[in-house]
Design an enzyme around this catalytic site. Structure first.
Site, PDB file in Angstrom:
ATOM      1  N   ALA A   1      42.060  30.492  31.228  1.00  0.00           N
ATOM      2  CA  ALA A   1      43.140  29.899  32.018  1.00  0.00           C
ATOM      3  C   ALA A   1      43.888  30.942  32.861  1.00  0.00           C
ATOM      4  O   ALA A   1      44.398  30.612  33.938  1.00  0.00           O
ATOM      5  CB  ALA A   1      44.115  29.174  31.089  1.00  0.00           C
TER       6      ALA A   1
ATOM      7  N   HIS B   1      42.569  33.615  34.376  1.00  0.00           N
ATOM      8  CA  HIS B   1      41.777  33.805  35.604  1.00  0.00           C
ATOM      9  C   HIS B   1      41.932  32.595  36.537  1.00  0.00           C
ATOM     10  O   HIS B   1      42.023  32.740  37.761  1.00  0.00           O
ATOM     11  CB  HIS B   1      40.295  33.965  35.261  1.00  0.00           C
ATOM     12  CG  HIS B   1      39.969  35.114  34.362  1.00  0.00           C
ATOM     13  ND1 HIS B   1      39.307  34.960  33.166  1.00  0.00           N
ATOM     14  CD2 HIS B   1      40.208  36.448  34.486  1.00  0.00           C
ATOM     15  CE1 HIS B   1      39.141  36.148  32.594  1.00  0.00           C
ATOM     16  NE2 HIS B   1      39.676  37.061  33.369  1.00  0.00           N
TER      17      HIS B   1
ATOM     18  N   GLN C   1      48.162  48.083  35.807  1.00  0.00           N
ATOM     19  CA  GLN C   1      46.990  47.943  36.693  1.00  0.00           C
ATOM     20  C   GLN C   1      47.416  47.373  38.045  1.00  0.00           C
ATOM     21  O   GLN C   1      46.968  47.826  39.104  1.00  0.00           O
ATOM     22  CB  GLN C   1      45.961  47.028  36.033  1.00  0.00           C
ATOM     23  CG  GLN C   1      44.834  46.570  36.944  1.00  0.00           C
ATOM     24  CD  GLN C   1      43.789  45.777  36.188  1.00  0.00           C
ATOM     25  OE1 GLN C   1      43.011  46.339  35.445  1.00  0.00           O
ATOM     26  NE2 GLN C   1      43.761  44.461  36.369  1.00  0.00           N
TER      27      GLN C   1
HETATM   28  P1  AMP Z   1      39.896  40.677  33.306  1.00  0.00           P
HETATM   29  O1  AMP Z   1      38.726  39.746  33.438  1.00  0.00           O
HETATM   30  O2  AMP Z   1      40.489  40.702  31.928  1.00  0.00           O
HETATM   31  O3  AMP Z   1      39.625  42.047  33.885  1.00  0.00           O
HETATM   32  O4  AMP Z   1      41.044  40.076  34.210  1.00  0.00           O
HETATM   33  C1  AMP Z   1      40.830  39.796  35.566  1.00  0.00           C
HETATM   34  C2  AMP Z   1      42.151  39.515  36.214  1.00  0.00           C
HETATM   35  O5  AMP Z   1      42.778  38.409  35.548  1.00  0.00           O
HETATM   36  C3  AMP Z   1      43.130  40.700  36.116  1.00  0.00           C
HETATM   37  O6  AMP Z   1      43.853  40.797  37.338  1.00  0.00           O
HETATM   38  C4  AMP Z   1      44.026  40.308  34.986  1.00  0.00           C
HETATM   39  O7  AMP Z   1      45.323  40.878  35.067  1.00  0.00           O
HETATM   40  C5  AMP Z   1      44.086  38.793  35.170  1.00  0.00           C
HETATM   41  N1  AMP Z   1      44.460  38.138  33.919  1.00  0.00           N
HETATM   42  C6  AMP Z   1      43.871  38.288  32.705  1.00  0.00           C
HETATM   43  N2  AMP Z   1      44.541  37.569  31.773  1.00  0.00           N
HETATM   44  C7  AMP Z   1      45.555  36.959  32.421  1.00  0.00           C
HETATM   45  C8  AMP Z   1      46.610  36.074  32.013  1.00  0.00           C
HETATM   46  N3  AMP Z   1      46.756  35.690  30.757  1.00  0.00           N
HETATM   47  N4  AMP Z   1      47.480  35.639  32.959  1.00  0.00           N
HETATM   48  C9  AMP Z   1      47.356  36.031  34.249  1.00  0.00           C
HETATM   49  N5  AMP Z   1      46.397  36.851  34.692  1.00  0.00           N
HETATM   50  C10 AMP Z   1      45.515  37.312  33.799  1.00  0.00           C
END
Ligand code: AMP
Length: 288
Positions: free
Chosen positions: A35, A37, A155
């Site tokens: 959710a 993403h 990040q």
């Molecule tokens: P990741 O696949 O974990 O590298 O995350 C990809 C993108 O989704 C990054 O910009 C994360 O900061 C964002 N993201 C991951 N989890 C969440 C969340 N719970 N709420 C908002 N954005 C998220």
């Protein structure tokens, strides 16, 4: 939804959309779509004519002892979720497509200042890996806007700085953290938690909220507040990496005159590393 693994195919597809005058938004991910993403994708769809999602589990941002090989890879399920949520182009390149044959010796990007502290201190090289892959993805896709979660706040700041300093025209957009009903920030790594750990996990967010409430009520001894929060987390069974109250832009320790703060925390619950943060804006009428 168009789904490609080759950068050249993505570029050809994007060139057509661009020549039709469509704005392009990019949501970089490591897949295992959840959710959080999808919240990024939704914002992207609101603001851009064409939404692109990348899925790439970036080896350069994992330490030798970290979970690169066990990181959940669920491409078929992700494809369905992205197509159902309005993604138009999925780019899922291989490691050699992104880095060539020798990722470790290919050109890398370092963002001084923001790469070394907090998560950068406990995960050496992590943010160089992040900066390097984001730079490449921005060059491959050349999006008008790129979307990053504020869950990974350090990040987000690092990507903003690199985009500004390397002269990317892309606007870097931060999207609020998506949470479970009990406050736990949604993350692919939550799947590693045992049932008992999952029950404890929301204590991290609750601790940040309690600190934010004390700050809002006038508390200004930030070292003391952070130390107490850390002790509470240790008592609840977390192995604390850091809990710091920082200036929201520099991530330097916050001083009593600062108005824009972020409370940043990372802690291990069993073998699972959880991170979270809460931003606090004090207006001039706040107690001091
Ligand atoms: P990741 O696949 O974990 O590298 O995350 C990809 C993108 O989704 C990054 O910009 C994360 O900061 C964002 N993201 C991951 N989890 C969440 C969340 N719970 N709420 C908002 N954005 C998220």
């Amino acid at each position: 939804m168009h789904s490609v693994s080759r950068i050249s195919e993505a570029r050809a597809w994007l060139a057509e959309r661009r020549s039709a005058g469509h704005s392009i938004g990019l949501v970089p991910t490591m897949g295992n779509i959840h959710a959080g993403h999808l919240a990024l994708l939704e914002r992207c769809r609101e603001e851009c004519a064409c939404s692109v999602v990348s899925i790439f589990v970036n080896p350069l941002q994992f330490g030798a002892e970290e979970d690169f090989s066990s990181y959940p890879r669920t491409l078929e399920r992700d494809r369905e979720a992205l197509a159902a949520n309005g993604c138009e182009l999925l780019l899922h390149p291989s490691t050699s497509e992104v880095y060539g044959a020798h990722p470790e010796s290919s050109t890398s990007v370092h963002v001084p200042g923001l790469a070394e502290s907090h998560c950068g201190a406990s995960r050496p090289g992590h943010f160089d890996g992040v900066a390097t892959v984001v730079t490449r993805l921005l060059n491959f896709v050349e999006p008008d806007r790129a979307y990053f979660g504020l869950k990974d706040y350090q990040q987000f700041l690092l990507v903003q700085k690199l985009a500004a300093e390397l002269g990317f025209a892309t606007r870097i957009v931060g999207v609020e953290t998506c949470r479970e009903a009990d406050g736990l920030a949604i993350s692919s790594r939550n799947a590693y938690l045992s049932e008992a750990e999952r029950r404890k996990a929301p204590t991290l967010h609750r601790t940040l909220r309690a600190i934010a409430a004390q700050i809002a009520a006038g508390a200004r001894d930030y070292r003391q507040l952070a130390a107490e929060g850390g002790e509470g987390l240790a008592k609840a069974g977390f192995a604390l990496d850091y809990l710091d109250i920082c200036h929201a832009h520099s991530l330097e320790p916050a001083g009593p005159a600062d108005r824009q703060l972020v409370i940043l925390a990372a802690a291990l619950l069993g073998a699972t590393r959880l991170i979270d943060n809460l931003r606090v804006v004090l207006d001039s009428s706040s107690a001091a």
